[in-house]
Design a protein around this motif. Structure first.
Motif, PDB file in Angstrom:
ATOM      1  N   LEU A  76     -16.610   3.709   0.740  1.00  0.00           N
ATOM      2  CA  LEU A  76     -15.534   3.636   1.523  1.00  0.00           C
ATOM      3  C   LEU A  76     -14.840   5.003   1.442  1.00  0.00           C
ATOM      4  O   LEU A  76     -14.904   5.861   0.386  1.00  0.00           O
ATOM      5  N   ILE A  77     -14.060   5.462   2.571  1.00  0.00           N
ATOM      6  CA  ILE A  77     -13.280   6.639   2.645  1.00  0.00           C
ATOM      7  C   ILE A  77     -11.971   6.290   3.125  1.00  0.00           C
ATOM      8  O   ILE A  77     -11.839   5.238   3.899  1.00  0.00           O
ATOM      9  N   ASP A  78     -11.028   7.154   2.818  1.00  0.00           N
ATOM     10  CA  ASP A  78      -9.747   6.940   3.310  1.00  0.00           C
ATOM     11  C   ASP A  78      -9.272   8.010   4.176  1.00  0.00           C
ATOM     12  O   ASP A  78      -8.918   8.983   3.372  1.00  0.00           O
ATOM     13  N   LEU A  79      -8.944   8.041   5.347  1.00  0.00           N
ATOM     14  CA  LEU A  79      -8.706   8.978   6.254  1.00  0.00           C
ATOM     15  C   LEU A  79      -7.217   9.389   6.372  1.00  0.00           C
ATOM     16  O   LEU A  79      -7.030  10.323   7.085  1.00  0.00           O
ATOM     17  N   GLY A  80      -6.346   8.848   5.497  1.00  0.00           N
ATOM     18  CA  GLY A  80      -5.002   9.065   5.594  1.00  0.00           C
ATOM     19  C   GLY A  80      -4.409   8.100   6.877  1.00  0.00           C
ATOM     20  O   GLY A  80      -4.821   7.226   7.316  1.00  0.00           O
ATOM     21  N   ASP A  81      -3.374   8.907   7.333  1.00  0.00           N
ATOM     22  CA  ASP A  81      -2.578   8.242   8.285  1.00  0.00           C
ATOM     23  C   ASP A  81      -2.302   9.076   9.679  1.00  0.00           C
ATOM     24  O   ASP A  81      -2.148  10.244   9.403  1.00  0.00           O
ATOM     25  N   ILE A  82      -2.161   8.195  10.917  1.00  0.00           N
ATOM     26  CA  ILE A  82      -1.952   8.669  12.014  1.00  0.00           C
ATOM     27  C   ILE A  82      -0.315   8.722  12.069  1.00  0.00           C
ATOM     28  O   ILE A  82       0.311   7.584  12.126  1.00  0.00           O
ATOM     29  N   PRO A  83       0.376   9.889  12.218  1.00  0.00           N
ATOM     30  CA  PRO A  83       1.911   9.711  12.287  1.00  0.00           C
ATOM     31  C   PRO A  83       2.374   9.070  13.429  1.00  0.00           C
ATOM     32  O   PRO A  83       1.839   9.041  14.574  1.00  0.00           O
ATOM     33  N   GLN A  84       3.571   8.738  13.574  1.00  0.00           N
ATOM     34  CA  GLN A  84       4.141   8.252  15.054  1.00  0.00           C
ATOM     35  C   GLN A  84       4.107   9.288  15.940  1.00  0.00           C
ATOM     36  O   GLN A  84       4.678  10.494  15.689  1.00  0.00           O
ATOM     37  N   GLY A  85       3.619   9.293  17.167  1.00  0.00           N
ATOM     38  CA  GLY A  85       3.584  10.335  18.097  1.00  0.00           C
ATOM     39  C   GLY A  85       5.068  10.211  18.835  1.00  0.00           C
ATOM     40  O   GLY A  85       6.131   9.372  18.495  1.00  0.00           O
ATOM     41  N   ASN A  86       5.140  11.368  19.621  1.00  0.00           N
ATOM     42  CA  ASN A  86       6.576  11.293  20.451  1.00  0.00           C
ATOM     43  C   ASN A  86       6.737  10.231  21.286  1.00  0.00           C
ATOM     44  O   ASN A  86       7.775   9.674  21.604  1.00  0.00           O
ATOM     45  N   GLU A  87       5.483   9.657  22.033  1.00  0.00           N
ATOM     46  CA  GLU A  87       5.628   8.569  22.657  1.00  0.00           C
ATOM     47  C   GLU A  87       4.528   7.616  22.206  1.00  0.00           C
ATOM     48  O   GLU A  87       3.530   8.163  21.517  1.00  0.00           O
ATOM     49  N   GLN A  88       4.673   6.373  22.541  1.00  0.00           N
ATOM     50  CA  GLN A  88       3.696   5.408  22.170  1.00  0.00           C
ATOM     51  C   GLN A  88       2.410   5.698  22.581  1.00  0.00           C
ATOM     52  O   GLN A  88       1.450   5.741  21.923  1.00  0.00           O
ATOM     53  N   GLU A  89       2.303   6.283  24.030  1.00  0.00           N
ATOM     54  CA  GLU A  89       0.957   6.466  24.421  1.00  0.00           C
ATOM     55  C   GLU A  89       0.255   7.628  23.598  1.00  0.00           C
ATOM     56  O   GLU A  89      -0.954   7.582  23.640  1.00  0.00           O
ATOM     57  N   ASP A  90       1.046   8.715  22.825  1.00  0.00           N
ATOM     58  CA  ASP A  90       0.553   9.560  21.906  1.00  0.00           C
ATOM     59  C   ASP A  90      -0.298   8.976  20.892  1.00  0.00           C
ATOM     60  O   ASP A  90      -1.331   9.270  20.584  1.00  0.00           O
ATOM     61  N   THR A  91       0.489   7.931  20.137  1.00  0.00           N
ATOM     62  CA  THR A  91      -0.140   7.019  19.204  1.00  0.00           C
ATOM     63  C   THR A  91      -1.506   6.470  19.493  1.00  0.00           C
ATOM     64  O   THR A  91      -2.533   6.323  18.847  1.00  0.00           O
ATOM     65  N   TYR A  92      -1.536   5.905  20.583  1.00  0.00           N
ATOM     66  CA  TYR A  92      -2.436   5.060  21.442  1.00  0.00           C
ATOM     67  C   TYR A  92      -3.722   6.088  21.423  1.00  0.00           C
ATOM     68  O   TYR A  92      -4.928   5.802  21.378  1.00  0.00           O
ATOM     69  N   TYR A  93      -3.378   7.316  21.861  1.00  0.00           N
ATOM     70  CA  TYR A  93      -4.464   8.136  22.405  1.00  0.00           C
ATOM     71  C   TYR A  93      -5.235   8.581  20.995  1.00  0.00           C
ATOM     72  O   TYR A  93      -6.231   8.659  21.051  1.00  0.00           O
ATOM     73  N   ALA A  94      -4.357   8.595  20.038  1.00  0.00           N
ATOM     74  CA  ALA A  94      -4.939   9.234  18.743  1.00  0.00           C
ATOM     75  C   ALA A  94      -6.011   8.100  18.016  1.00  0.00           C
ATOM     76  O   ALA A  94      -6.965   8.377  17.395  1.00  0.00           O
ATOM     77  N   VAL A  95      -5.278   6.793  18.127  1.00  0.00           N
ATOM     78  CA  VAL A  95      -6.050   5.706  17.602  1.00  0.00           C
ATOM     79  C   VAL A  95      -7.280   5.457  18.510  1.00  0.00           C
ATOM     80  O   VAL A  95      -8.454   5.552  17.637  1.00  0.00           O
ATOM     81  N   THR A  96      -7.423   5.639  19.667  1.00  0.00           N
ATOM     82  CA  THR A  96      -8.686   5.422  20.508  1.00  0.00           C
ATOM     83  C   THR A  96      -9.755   6.429  20.086  1.00  0.00           C
ATOM     84  O   THR A  96     -10.777   6.053  20.092  1.00  0.00           O
ATOM     85  N   ALA A  97      -9.212   7.784  20.069  1.00  0.00           N
ATOM     86  CA  ALA A  97     -10.022   8.805  19.818  1.00  0.00           C
ATOM     87  C   ALA A  97     -10.824   8.797  18.335  1.00  0.00           C
ATOM     88  O   ALA A  97     -11.949   8.885  18.383  1.00  0.00           O
ATOM     89  N   ILE A  98      -9.973   8.420  17.196  1.00  0.00           N
ATOM     90  CA  ILE A  98     -10.491   8.196  16.171  1.00  0.00           C
ATOM     91  C   ILE A  98     -11.563   7.049  16.101  1.00  0.00           C
ATOM     92  O   ILE A  98     -12.481   7.249  15.441  1.00  0.00           O
ATOM     93  N   CYS A  99     -11.183   5.945  16.470  1.00  0.00           N
ATOM     94  CA  CYS A  99     -12.011   4.766  16.391  1.00  0.00           C
ATOM     95  C   CYS A  99     -13.349   4.974  17.337  1.00  0.00           C
ATOM     96  O   CYS A  99     -14.377   4.673  16.719  1.00  0.00           O
ATOM     97  N   THR A 100     -13.391   5.559  18.365  1.00  0.00           N
ATOM     98  CA  THR A 100     -14.148   5.867  19.297  1.00  0.00           C
ATOM     99  C   THR A 100     -15.394   6.909  18.481  1.00  0.00           C
ATOM    100  O   THR A 100     -16.578   6.592  18.336  1.00  0.00           O
ATOM    101  N   GLN A 101     -14.808   7.912  17.559  1.00  0.00           N
ATOM    102  CA  GLN A 101     -15.654   8.843  17.065  1.00  0.00           C
ATOM    103  C   GLN A 101     -16.268   8.215  15.843  1.00  0.00           C
ATOM    104  O   GLN A 101     -17.450   8.323  15.667  1.00  0.00           O
ATOM    105  N   LEU A 102     -15.454   7.273  15.059  1.00  0.00           N
ATOM    106  CA  LEU A 102     -16.064   6.643  14.099  1.00  0.00           C
ATOM    107  C   LEU A 102     -17.151   5.613  14.396  1.00  0.00           C
ATOM    108  O   LEU A 102     -18.373   5.707  13.717  1.00  0.00           O
ATOM    109  N   ILE A 103     -16.952   4.865  15.556  1.00  0.00           N
ATOM    110  CA  ILE A 103     -18.026   3.999  15.906  1.00  0.00           C
ATOM    111  C   ILE A 103     -19.114   4.682  16.174  1.00  0.00           C
ATOM    112  O   ILE A 103     -20.332   4.043  16.080  1.00  0.00           O
ATOM    113  N   LYS A 104     -19.246   5.984  17.107  1.00  0.00           N
ATOM    114  CA  LYS A 104     -20.288   6.547  17.423  1.00  0.00           C
ATOM    115  C   LYS A 104     -20.970   6.997  16.246  1.00  0.00           C
ATOM    116  O   LYS A 104     -22.169   7.419  16.405  1.00  0.00           O
TER     117      LYS A 104
END
Length: 382
Positions: free
Chosen positions: A83-111
């Motif tokens: 197990l590793i703990d990558l820390g946190d994604i802070p709240q983005g300026n807009e919700q779309e910013d948060t979504y973008y970060a979550v999508t990018a990190i999940c995509t990279q991890l799954i790959k």
């Protein structure tokens, strides 16, 4: 780089972990700190938080410190998982910013074959996790443990009660099936219930799952993405009095469902959302994560199409068809075959077996078509 969106864990948490016994989970996890970022090549499961609660339309900050303290105070089982703990994604300026970060990190991890465990935040973050599958060239099955379908008006954007509408409507549409486990009828309009039926989605009432928890196992075995809404747990067990829930799963049941999600060798993402950050609920969430990881460590990859010697085949005549059931000799899990259609989308060619239960086989012997098989067939020909 996707991981640039992440902030390290707090010094408060580091100080706490330093006080834990050497056998505890906290001493066996590699953390993202100000001086160190975990090596992904050595990891099996990556935990990270999303500090954005705007989908609940509240301004309350997300605090994951208590959850982490409680989880890392527990002791692991006989696990081989790193197990590793990558820390946190802070709240983005807009919700779309948060979504973008979550999508990018999940995509990279799954790959990189690292399993993401996402701690929210509001449940609309499920949409961002779903979008991580866009680049994987496959259709997606989502399972949500929730008292509600979250099919709110899509015009009300980015809310925890309307994210499923966004998944259904927005392109690219990679959703093959959605399954709800534990819905409570009085929380859902008749129009929503009718829509779930019209789309051939699966829905299991709270009472049915509570009476026979094992009916949920095949549902998780067929899932790519699993999310839990913590308000699906009754407040007497979760300690959540801010969003009071008189009826829901108890602590034992929600942990059993988490283990089913973990043991499924198909599940690629797991998320926990809509918690209130109290100490009582943090204790429950920590145990839910523990049971998920426990299940993950007992994953058994089974493919009846590859090694037929380890499986038994049962042919059941139903009306003018022959249904073929397959049982694993090793785990006693069941599947049902269904044929391809000639116009199948390329992304759906992997679908040839549907997880089912022994009860489905018995009902077929009584000339009753398994409901999930029938719905899957209907979606294949649409």
């Amino acid at each position: 780089m996707a991981f640039d969106f992440l902030e390290p864990i707090s010094n408060e948490l580091i100080d706490f972990i330093n006080t834990l016994p050497p056998q505890s989970l906290g001493k066996k996890v590699v953390f993202h700190t100000e001086s160190e970022f975990p090596v992904l090549q050595n990891a099996t499961i990556a935990i990270f938080g999303v500090l954005d609660n705007r989908g609940l339309q509240v301004n309350k900050a997300v605090d994951l410190v208590e959850i982490r303290k409680t989880f890392y105070s527990l002791y692991p089982g006989n696990w081989h998982t790193e197990l590793i703990d990558l820390g946190d994604i802070p709240q983005g300026n807009e919700q779309e910013d948060t979504y973008y970060a979550v999508t990018a990190i999940c995509t990279q991890l799954i790959k990189q074959h690292v399993f993401p465990v996402v701690l929210g935040g509001s449940q609309d973050i499920t949409y961002a996790m779903y979008r991580a599958f866009d680049q994987l060239d496959q259709m997606v099955n989502i399972v949500s443990v929730d008292g509600r379908f979250d099919l709110g008006n899509d015009e009300v954007k980015h809310t925890a009660t309307s994210y499923l509408s966004k998944i259904i409507v927005n392109e690219p549409n990679n959703l093959f099936n959605f399954s709800n486990v534990g819905y409570q009828t009085y929380y859902n309009s008749q129009e929503e219930i009718d829509l779930v039926e019209k789309l051939f989605f699966d829905a299991y009432r709270l009472g049915d799952v509570s009476n026979t928890i094992s009916i949920a196992e095949p549902v998780f075995r067929d899932a790519d993405l699993v999310t839990f809404d913590l308000t699906s747990v009754k407040s007497a067990d979760s300690g959540n009095i801010n969003t009071f829930v008189p009826n829901g799963f108890n602590g034992k049941e929600i942990c059993s469902l988490a283990r089913y999600a973990g043991i499924s060798d198909k599940v690629k993402c797991f998320g926990l959302f809509n918690h209130n950050g109290t100490t009582q609920e943090s204790m429950l969430i920590a145990q839910v994560i523990w049971y998920f990881v426990e299940g993950f460590n007992f994953r058994t990859v089974e493919n009846p199409l590859v090694n037929a010697n380890n499986y038994l085949r049962y042919i059941v005549p139903v009306d003018d068809m022959e249904l073929i059931f397959i049982k694993s000799i090793k785990t006693e899990r069941w599947w049902i075959e269904f044929p391809f259609t000639t116009n199948v989308n390329n992304k759906m060619k992997r679908i040839s077996l549907l997880p089912c239960s022994y009860d489905d086989y018995l009902r077929a012997c009584d000339q009753e078509l398994p409901e999930r098989w029938w719905k899957a067939q209907r979606k294949m020909v649409l």
